[in-house]
Scaffold this active site. Structure first.
Site, PDB file in Angstrom:
ATOM      1  N   ASP A 310       0.818  -1.296   0.502  1.00 17.32           N
ATOM      2  CA  ASP A 310       0.455  -0.186  -0.207  1.00 17.32           C
ATOM      3  C   ASP A 310       0.808   1.729  -0.135  1.00 17.32           C
ATOM      4  O   ASP A 310       2.110   1.666   0.456  1.00 17.32           O
ATOM      5  CB  ASP A 310      -0.822  -0.102   1.357  1.00 17.32           C
ATOM      6  CG  ASP A 310      -1.776   1.515   1.700  1.00 17.32           C
ATOM      7  OD1 ASP A 310      -2.338   1.565   0.268  1.00 17.32           O
ATOM      8  OD2 ASP A 310      -1.651   1.663   2.467  1.00 17.32           O
ATOM      9  N   ASP A 505      -1.590  -0.575   6.341  1.00 17.91           N
ATOM     10  CA  ASP A 505      -1.573  -0.420   7.309  1.00 17.91           C
ATOM     11  C   ASP A 505      -3.544   0.249   7.850  1.00 17.91           C
ATOM     12  O   ASP A 505      -3.654   0.912   8.784  1.00 17.91           O
ATOM     13  CB  ASP A 505      -0.800   1.015   7.919  1.00 17.91           C
ATOM     14  CG  ASP A 505      -1.379   2.360   6.800  1.00 17.91           C
ATOM     15  OD1 ASP A 505      -2.065   2.347   6.220  1.00 17.91           O
ATOM     16  OD2 ASP A 505      -1.389   2.962   7.796  1.00 17.91           O
ATOM     17  N   ASP A 509      -6.557  -1.746   3.843  1.00 15.92           N
ATOM     18  CA  ASP A 509      -6.102  -3.130   3.561  1.00 15.92           C
ATOM     19  C   ASP A 509      -6.189  -3.835   4.146  1.00 15.92           C
ATOM     20  O   ASP A 509      -6.244  -5.598   3.390  1.00 15.92           O
ATOM     21  CB  ASP A 509      -4.871  -2.519   3.802  1.00 15.92           C
ATOM     22  CG  ASP A 509      -4.080  -1.171   3.358  1.00 15.92           C
ATOM     23  OD1 ASP A 509      -5.074  -1.302   2.142  1.00 15.92           O
ATOM     24  OD2 ASP A 509      -3.664  -0.460   3.436  1.00 15.92           O
TER      25      ASP A 509
END
Length: 626
Positions: A310, A505, A509
């Site tokens: 990410d 995080d 996600d």
């Protein structure tokens, strides 16, 4: 408590077997052979009985293990009058299980250290005094006193001027970390300096350290795929052992050779090496701030071929920083920042808080603003020290001072432009950006050397922003403007290239972390949902810990395989030698014990794994100005 009772029971069985062996040897050398055989027999019976009970329990769970070989070897030795060999096997087997328990305890030491440091109470300020309260009595907003040597009981922010905390138990950092007022203090760290005040931001049950404790307990209860594979291998090894023993008896007519074969195979390194090496790897990774939830994820982590990252809060820091300050009206840059930060104290917007943090990092004294009005998503208007100040987007501020907004020469994709006006004039601009985390580029290079074939970026941000931020990283692919379900599809589609690791995080996600073969969450500031869905949690807010974690996982798996292959190979050679009559049952038992000790000591090498590219000791924690 249950573990303690089990360890005591194993110790008692070992003492009984050892006492029987030694006493029997004394009677034998004193010329009382019959009495010696009876003493040896008596010393074997408790160990054999305990072993039979354990075998029955395993069979009830549907598990067939190599304990059967040990039971057969002791029983056969007693039946054919080899009581000394049976006594040696009893001592060696009970000693092997005791040594295995000791080795696993040694391997779990780092995790046990985490669990043993859980505080039970905290000291809270109340009406000008102090009171001791249980952890579940702490509420967000409570002001706590953290004395020297105390473990920080809950997540919070430093309310004193400075604090020095030791995070070594959580992150492996060897030096104390200096935190300034307003910096985040992670629960589980230890006050290494003078007493300081902490403002609680979470309840104890929701704090970082409580989550770590829960994750450690889950990890300790896990069983790795390699351990389950070892269980299946043990059935094949059992068949081979019995086959060699039967053949030796069939072709020679000597049952003692069959006994010797069984004795050499007891106990087997297959059931000792794998759990010890993998648990040692879990412990070693925890020492460096990489909490792997179990031996299963550790074993899978060692086989990862594709990494998906990410962007915001993972590959980047997730908190805007001031890149430059441009003055348009002759005002000093420090004055522009000080006035903007003073006004932004009244806003909770992340950009506003970043401006305030930057001013505090320069030790500016920020006056209290007055007559403040915030227009959500646009900016803030108010008075600071009698001067009218406007802070916000370029278009918002320009419209308030009768100026046209225009392109800023320092503006680039991925940056945020904050305009500042003072007394009706455009004073300047703050150019802010969300930079890559320190060490991100070096970490990705290290992962490629570790065998990661594909590294992709998956983000919900715009493509131009993502491309600008990741320029020069050499990613194998970039997927932008993805919704959570699209991240899941990306993870599933990449599995054709091998096991996939996803790092994130945020709450968005969590689905992708759960879908990946190994999900990694940024645990220091990441969302609770992502930490729960992940298999691995980075306890410190540093992406560069991922490389050492993978390196430790791969080294632990390699050590486990080395131990198994070497141990089984030596055992098979010993069984063949025994089948040809080159080893007596007693000699075979002594040889196998040497093999077992060597296997366990080799597996414990995982406790000394030193990542080649371990990031340097950090002196800055999240929330502390750099």
């Amino acid at each position: 408590m249950e573990t303690t009772r089990t360890d005591r029971f194993k110790t008692a069985i070992l003492l009984l077997a050892a006492t029987g062996l030694i006493a029997g040897l004394a009677f034998h050398f004193a010329g009382q052979s019959d009495l010696a055989r009876r003493v040896w027999f008596a010393g074997v019976v408790p160990a054999l009985a305990a072993l039979v009970v354990e075998i029955l329990r395993s069979l009830r769970r549907g598990e067939v293990g190599l304990d059967i070989v040990a039971a057969l070897s002791m029983s056969a030795a007693l039946v054919f009058g080899e009581t000394l060999a049976a006594a040696v096997v009893a001592v060696m087997y009970s000693g092997g299980t005791f040594l295995e328990a000791f080795a696993e305890g040694r391997a779990r030491r780092e995790m046990h250290d985490l669990l043993s440091r859980v505080p039970r109470t905290a000291t809270r300020h109340l009406n000008g005094g102090l009171e001791d309260v249980p952890l579940d009595g702490i509420a967000p907003g409570d002001r706590l006193l953290i004395r020297q040597g105390d473990v920080v009981p809950v997540d919070g922010t430093v309310a004193s001027e400075t604090a020095f905390v030791d995070t070594s138990a959580l992150t492996g950092e060897s030096l104390p970390v200096r935190l300034t007022r307003g910096a985040d203090a992670m629960s589980g760290s230890t006050n290494a300096g003078e007493a300081f005040d902490l403002t609680a931001t979470r309840e104890a049950k929701d704090s970082t350290y409580a989550g770590i404790v829960r994750l450690v307990e889950e990890a300790q209860a896990s069983k790795a795929p390699m351990s389950r594979l070892a269980d299946r291998w043990s059935l094949g090894f059992l068949v081979i052992t019995i086959g060699i023993a039967f053949a030796a008896w069939w072709f020679t007519g000597d049952p003692i050779r069959a006994v010797a074969v069984l004795v050499v195979a007891t106990p087997c390194p297959l059931i000792l090496a794998v759990p010890v090496a993998l648990v040692a790897g879990l412990s070693r990774a925890a020492h460096f701030g990489v909490l792997i939830k179990g031996a299963g994820p550790l074993e899978t982590m060692a086989r990862i071929r594709t990494l998906i990252l990410d962007k915001t809060g993972t590959l980047t820091d997730g908190r805007p920083r001031i890149v430059s300050i441009d003055s348009h009206d002759g005002m000093a840059e420090d004055d522009i920042l000080r006035l903007a930060a003073a006004l932004d104290q009244a806003s909770q917007h992340p950009v506003a808080q970043a401006i305030v943090a930057a001013a505090k990092a320069r030790c500016f004294m920020l006056p209290v603003p007055s007559e403040v009005a915030e227009i959500p998503g646009e900016g803030v208007v108010g008075h600071v020290e009698g001067r009218q100040v406007i802070v916000g987007g370029d278009g918002f501020v320009a419209s308030r001072v009768g100026r046209r907004p225009g392109d800023h020469p320092a503006m680039a994709a991925g940056s945020v432009l904050v305009a500042v006006a003072v007394d009706g004039h455009m004073a300047g601009h703050l150019v802010m950006s969300d930079p890559l985390r320190d060490g991100a580029g070096a970490m990705l290079d290290g992962l490629r050397r570790e065998g990661i074939g594909r590294i992709l970026l998956a983000t919900g941000d715009r493509a131009d922003v993502a491309e600008r931020v990741t320029e020069g990283l050499g990613l194998d692919g970039l997927r932008a403007e993805l919704a959570p379900d699209q991240k899941v599809l990306l993870v599933l589609s990449e599995r054709k290239n091998g096991p996939v690791m996803m790092v994130g995080d945020g709450v968005n996600d969590a689905p992708a972390l759960a879908a990946a073969d190994v999900g990694v969450a940024m645990g220091a500031r990441g969302a609770a949902a992502s930490a729960e869905a992940a298999d691995v949690v980075l306890l410190v807010d540093r992406i560069d810990r991922l490389g050492p974690g993978i390196e430790i996982a791969r080294a632990s798996r390699r050590i486990a395989l080395e131990s198994v292959i070497a141990g089984i190979g030596l055992s098979v050679l010993g069984m063949i030698a025994a089948a040809y009559g080159y080893l007596t049952p007693v000699e075979g038992a002594l040889l196998q014990e040497v093999i077992d000790v060597a296997v366990i000591l080799n597996a414990l090498r995982a406790l000394r794994i030193a990542p080649r590219e371990m990031p340097g000791t950090a002196s800055v924690m999240p929330g502390q100005p750099a």
